[in-house]
Design a protein around this motif. Structure first.
Motif, PDB file in Angstrom:
ATOM      1  N   SER A  21      12.116  -6.108  -0.769  1.00  0.00           N
ATOM      2  CA  SER A  21      11.699  -5.266   0.356  1.00  0.00           C
ATOM      3  C   SER A  21      11.540  -6.098   1.620  1.00  0.00           C
ATOM      4  O   SER A  21      11.841  -5.619   2.731  1.00  0.00           O
ATOM      5  N   LEU A  56       2.590   4.989  -7.058  1.00  0.00           N
ATOM      6  CA  LEU A  56       2.849   4.586  -5.679  1.00  0.00           C
ATOM      7  C   LEU A  56       2.028   5.492  -4.772  1.00  0.00           C
ATOM      8  O   LEU A  56       2.274   6.692  -4.688  1.00  0.00           O
ATOM      9  N   GLY A  60       2.512   3.309   0.118  1.00  0.00           N
ATOM     10  CA  GLY A  60       3.738   2.800  -0.473  1.00  0.00           C
ATOM     11  C   GLY A  60       4.913   3.720  -0.191  1.00  0.00           C
ATOM     12  O   GLY A  60       6.032   3.263   0.082  1.00  0.00           O
ATOM     13  N   GLN A 307      -2.625  -0.409  -5.902  1.00  0.00           N
ATOM     14  CA  GLN A 307      -2.153  -0.774  -4.568  1.00  0.00           C
ATOM     15  C   GLN A 307      -1.325  -2.054  -4.559  1.00  0.00           C
ATOM     16  O   GLN A 307      -0.874  -2.475  -3.491  1.00  0.00           O
ATOM     17  N   VAL A 309       1.827  -2.869  -5.517  1.00  0.00           N
ATOM     18  CA  VAL A 309       3.176  -2.701  -4.969  1.00  0.00           C
ATOM     19  C   VAL A 309       3.119  -2.189  -3.533  1.00  0.00           C
ATOM     20  O   VAL A 309       3.858  -2.663  -2.662  1.00  0.00           O
ATOM     21  N   SER A 310       2.251  -1.227  -3.266  1.00  0.00           N
ATOM     22  CA  SER A 310       2.159  -0.678  -1.917  1.00  0.00           C
ATOM     23  C   SER A 310       1.754  -1.747  -0.912  1.00  0.00           C
ATOM     24  O   SER A 310       2.298  -1.812   0.199  1.00  0.00           O
ATOM     25  N   LEU A 313       4.738  -3.926  -0.188  1.00  0.00           N
ATOM     26  CA  LEU A 313       5.664  -3.260   0.722  1.00  0.00           C
ATOM     27  C   LEU A 313       5.144  -3.298   2.160  1.00  0.00           C
ATOM     28  O   LEU A 313       5.908  -3.478   3.118  1.00  0.00           O
ATOM     29  N   GLU A 314       3.842  -3.129   2.310  1.00  0.00           N
ATOM     30  CA  GLU A 314       3.232  -3.250   3.638  1.00  0.00           C
ATOM     31  C   GLU A 314       3.480  -4.636   4.226  1.00  0.00           C
ATOM     32  O   GLU A 314       3.844  -4.774   5.405  1.00  0.00           O
ATOM     33  N   SER A 377      -5.265   2.126   4.011  1.00  0.00           N
ATOM     34  CA  SER A 377      -4.218   1.251   4.517  1.00  0.00           C
ATOM     35  C   SER A 377      -4.121   1.307   6.038  1.00  0.00           C
ATOM     36  O   SER A 377      -4.378   2.334   6.663  1.00  0.00           O
TER      37      SER A 377
END
Length: 390
Positions: A21, A56, A60, A307, A309-310, A313-314, A377
């Motif tokens: 990502s 997700l 995410g 959180q 994976v999210s 990605l952030e 987030s």
């Protein structure tokens, strides 16, 4: 985008969700073409690396949308309700969910790979050692098990996305250890179309009062079901062998509600594994003058948060945007600013996970949601501001 930024050469260690990502974000959002991901697995093995699935959260999903790959969610399950029940099957709480998905790791990996040029990933390059230049406070070289070496002159920025065993963070922080959480997880996934249809768009989690146990069920596809047990390892010794996992699950969940027993009776344990999550504060250092860690390498989160994976990605989007918007900054200045900002933004995830862990360990009568909502987030506000500057 000025010429200097567009011609940056960036190397990324690790071809998991964080690394892929990040490569995509750098290309799409920062206009950087010279991005190379060094992955330990082979081209055939990468999409099938051990992994089951995940929840997700909203941030995410927003991240995948910002990367232009949200279509990968079309084959995943949108979660509309979360049911929390006790060991007798009585509902403790029911929550409506919006923009939350049950998704397989394979779907995300394949979606990211499809969006990247094939030459972006160099396979079978496992990092063996990161050599630091202490005087310059920079990475001097990366040594791979293949015998190849990535010299500091080959890249302008090195990004470590290799996970909790990050060689960069180990090099930067010496002998500092990250302690493990007392709550372990056993994660399984099984082909069960009938149970997947029964679950549909529901996440079902069973809590066993005063026993230090919880079992979750969700279906990332119409055919597969993920079952995961969270257990207090101070009360239950984790199974030592793969062959012991089935007996362990059956013994601690013998009186579980019918939906859990249905899953266990048919569970495929061939890929089951015991996960030892890290419960650590943020490391003193996760960057130097020419390198930075992202995702679990920088800030492993407790699985209670949903959180991990999210947040990775952030990191990818926010780092790419920071590079796109750097104006008159050097890379060391950029990395310092980005790191300070992300530390503040990640703090609610760490604190939220520890709050859930505390209630799990203490058998508190107060109900606490077993995940950190995406509203914690900073991504939504970041995207609004970043899009306004495009």
């Amino acid at each position: 985008m000025n010429k200097v930024k567009s011609e940056l050469r960036i190397g990324i260690l690790g071809g998991g969700i964080a690394g892929l990502s990040c490569a995509l974000a750098l290309r799409q959002r920062a206009g950087i073409e010279h991005v190379c991901v060094f992955e330990s697995d082979s081209r055939l093995d990468l999409p099938h690396r051990q992994g089951h699935g995940l929840i997700l959260m909203q941030n995410g999903v927003q991240a995948l949308q910002a990367l232009g790959v949200a279509a990968l969610l079309d084959q995943s399950t949108p979660l509309k309700q979360a049911f929390f029940q006790d060991e007798a099957g009585h509902i403790l709480q029911s929550d409506q969910l919006d923009d939350v998905y049950s998704v397989s790791r394979l779907a995300i990996i394949n979606g990211l790979l499809a969006a990247l040029p094939a030459e972006s990933v160099i396979y079978q390059h496992r990092t063996q050692q990161i050599e630091l230049n202490y005087q310059a406070d920079a990475v001097h070289a990366v040594h791979f098990q293949s015998g190849d070496m990535l010299h500091h002159d080959d890249v302008d920025l090195l990004i470590d996305a290799t996970g909790v065993r990050s060689p960069l963070c180990q090099a930067l922080n010496g002998d500092l250890k990250r302690p493990f959480s007392p709550v372990k997880e056993i994660v399984t996934s099984t082909y069960m179309p009938e149970l997947a249809a029964q679950l549909s768009s529901r996440f079902v989690k069973t809590s066993f009062a005063e026993r230090g146990l919880a079992f979750g069920l969700l279906a990332p596809t119409a055919e597969r079901v993920i079952g995961f047990l969270q257990f207090d390892s101070t009360r239950y010794a984790p199974p030592k062998q793969q062959t012991d996992i089935g007996y362990f699950l059956q013994s601690v969940l013998v009186d579980a509600p019918q939906i859990v027993r249905t899953y266990l009776q048919n569970a495929d344990l061939s890929t089951a594994h015991v996960w030892h999550p890290v419960d650590a504060d943020m490391l003193p250092r996760w960057h130097n003058r020419n390198s930075i860690a992202i995702g679990d390498a920088a800030h492993p989160l407790l699985p209670f948060t949903s959180q991990g994976v999210s947040a990775a990605l952030e990191d990818s989007i926010m780092l790419a945007d920071a590079i796109r918007e750097m104006d008159g900054e050097t890379i060391p200045q950029l990395l310092t600013r980005f790191s300070q900002k992300r530390r503040a933004e990640i703090r609610p995830f760490i604190d939220g996970g520890r709050k859930i862990l505390h209630h799990f360990m203490e058998d508190s009568a107060e109900f606490v949601l077993p995940y950190v909502d995406g509203s914690e987030s900073a991504l939504a506000d970041h995207l609004v501001q970043a899009n306004g500057r495009l």
